[in-house]
Each structure stands twice: as structure tokens, then as C-alpha cells.
Design an enzyme around this catalytic site. Sequence first.
Site, PDB file in Angstrom:
ATOM      1  N   LYS A 229       4.033 -14.067 -16.527  1.00  0.00           N
ATOM      2  CA  LYS A 229       3.527 -14.630 -15.273  1.00  0.00           C
ATOM      3  C   LYS A 229       4.398 -15.770 -14.758  1.00  0.00           C
ATOM      4  CE  LYS A 229      -1.341 -13.301 -15.437  1.00  0.00           C
ATOM      5  NZ  LYS A 229      -2.751 -13.760 -15.491  1.00  0.00           N
ATOM      6  N   ARG A 263      -3.699 -10.655 -23.743  1.00  0.00           N
ATOM      7  CA  ARG A 263      -3.465  -9.502 -22.859  1.00  0.00           C
ATOM      8  C   ARG A 263      -1.980  -9.470 -22.512  1.00  0.00           C
ATOM      9  NH1 ARG A 263      -3.391  -8.598 -17.236  1.00  0.00           N
ATOM     10  NH2 ARG A 263      -4.251  -6.580 -16.587  1.00  0.00           N
TER      11      ARG A 263
END
Length: 282
Positions: A229, A263
Site C-alpha cells: 500500500k 492480508r
Amino acid sequence: MNVFRPFSLNIRGKLHTFDRPLVMGIVNVTPDSFFADSRTYDDNAIKARVRKMIDEGADIIDIGAYSSRPGADEVSVEEETMRIAKGMTAIRQIAPDAIISVDTFRADVARVAVESYGADIINDISGGDLDDNMWSTAAQLHVPYILMHMRGTPATMQSMTDYKNVTADVVNDLSAKLRKLRLAGVADVIIDPGFGFSKTIEQNFDLMRNLDIIAETLDAPLLVGISRKSMITKSLNISSADALAGTIALNTIALMRGASIIRVHDVAEAVAALRMYQLSNK
């Protein structure tokens, strides 16, 4: 520091108790998710990615059909449902016993995924804010529910980062929702602080520093999703394709601070990090 706490989830009517953190592998049945290598759109590509993830040690497969990146195209309920059906069918053909979470904020999509295609968990990035029927649907379906923190929508979230104290505000919001979910009849709730969703880079790192406080205060399994991210790419001035090392570092920190589930796009590397964490805490 080992702050992991065992947790249990009811999966298909059977109670599963987990005595170690879990790795959740990401499968995007979309043409426009932010990390190109996670996009799988035809049956063979879906099967190949899922088979590889399972072989590498994924505990959960998370399938999404609506990109939540800022600026992503709008997807109709019908299109999202079609994509989920296609992905779930492919997955179940090769992995009938895999634990699968469906990444959607729409109750109708979640219902179809669970009832018709055997999804086991609902993963809702909106925490119930984008569909008033989601919590009652999760309760009716008797499946675990992932409650994520986000403000606004994927299109507006990055304009909604005004917090007095990001950790305290996120905890307060999730705590209030957690009480309402349990009153609604949702027995198993996993919390997700929502890294990258309505948070600045600095706020993301504030949450990371306080993960153990978040987990202890909310007393629920904690999911951390930071894979490739912008808190990594912008901090290091790199692309998502080059963000694996940063992802491994942050996932290791998350495990040390109480994450129950990480995740990830890269399962083998996450499993290796988890193993090193376990060996270091024997």
C-alpha cells in the site's frame, strides 16, 4: 513481545480455534485493482493463483470484485455479483474446503456469495456504512464478519482524514460498531483498522505503533492489510511492484503487536515472516 491471543471462528457451523496468526491471500477478480499482479479475471488465472496461494500456505482466500482504490471505476451490483460468482466457482472447483472471505460492502452480493457459492466470511471495507442491510444479512447468514474502519466512500475517503487522535477515534468508532453488531446477532467479528482508508501516511504509522492497544481495547481478532500500500510506496518513493520488502517488514511488526490475520498479495513471503515470528517467540 508476543501479544497474539488465540481466537475462534464459526465456519460452516463448525467452531475453528486458531492458536497462531493466519495468512489471508488476496484474489482480485477485477481489471483495475491497484496492484496489477493481483488481478485475475479468467478461470485458469483464478485457479492458478489460488492453487499457488494454497500450496504456499494461505489459511484464507479473500476474493474481491470491486476495486476500492481511489478513482476506481464504479461497478454495478450485477457486475460485481457476476465476477464473484465466476471467481467463487473457479475456487471451489479446485479448493472445496478452503476458507474463503468475500470482499464486498453490498449485502446482496454477500448473500449470493455465501448462499450460492459457499463463501465463509464477509469482509466489509465500509464497516456497514454503505449498505444498511449488511449487518442483518451477516447475522442471518451466521458467518464471521470483518469490520473495517473507513470514512466516506473509496472515491471520497482521502478527503476525510481529520482526526483529533487517529488511534482513539478509530477505536471509538469500531467499539461502537462492535457493540451494535453483537446486538444485531453477529457472533464472530474481526476488526480491521483500515490502513490506507481515510488515513494519511502519518496516521497509518500511528495506527501501526498502537496495534497492541487497539487489539487489547476491542478484544477481538485483528486483521492487518498493508500489503504493497501507499504507506510503503510513498514513504520509500517506490512503486507497488517494488514494495514487497516494506510489506514484509510491516507485517512482521504487525505480528509482533498482536495481529491475528495478515492480508497479503504475496503468500509465501508472509508465511516465511510468520514462521520467523513464531520461532522467535517459542
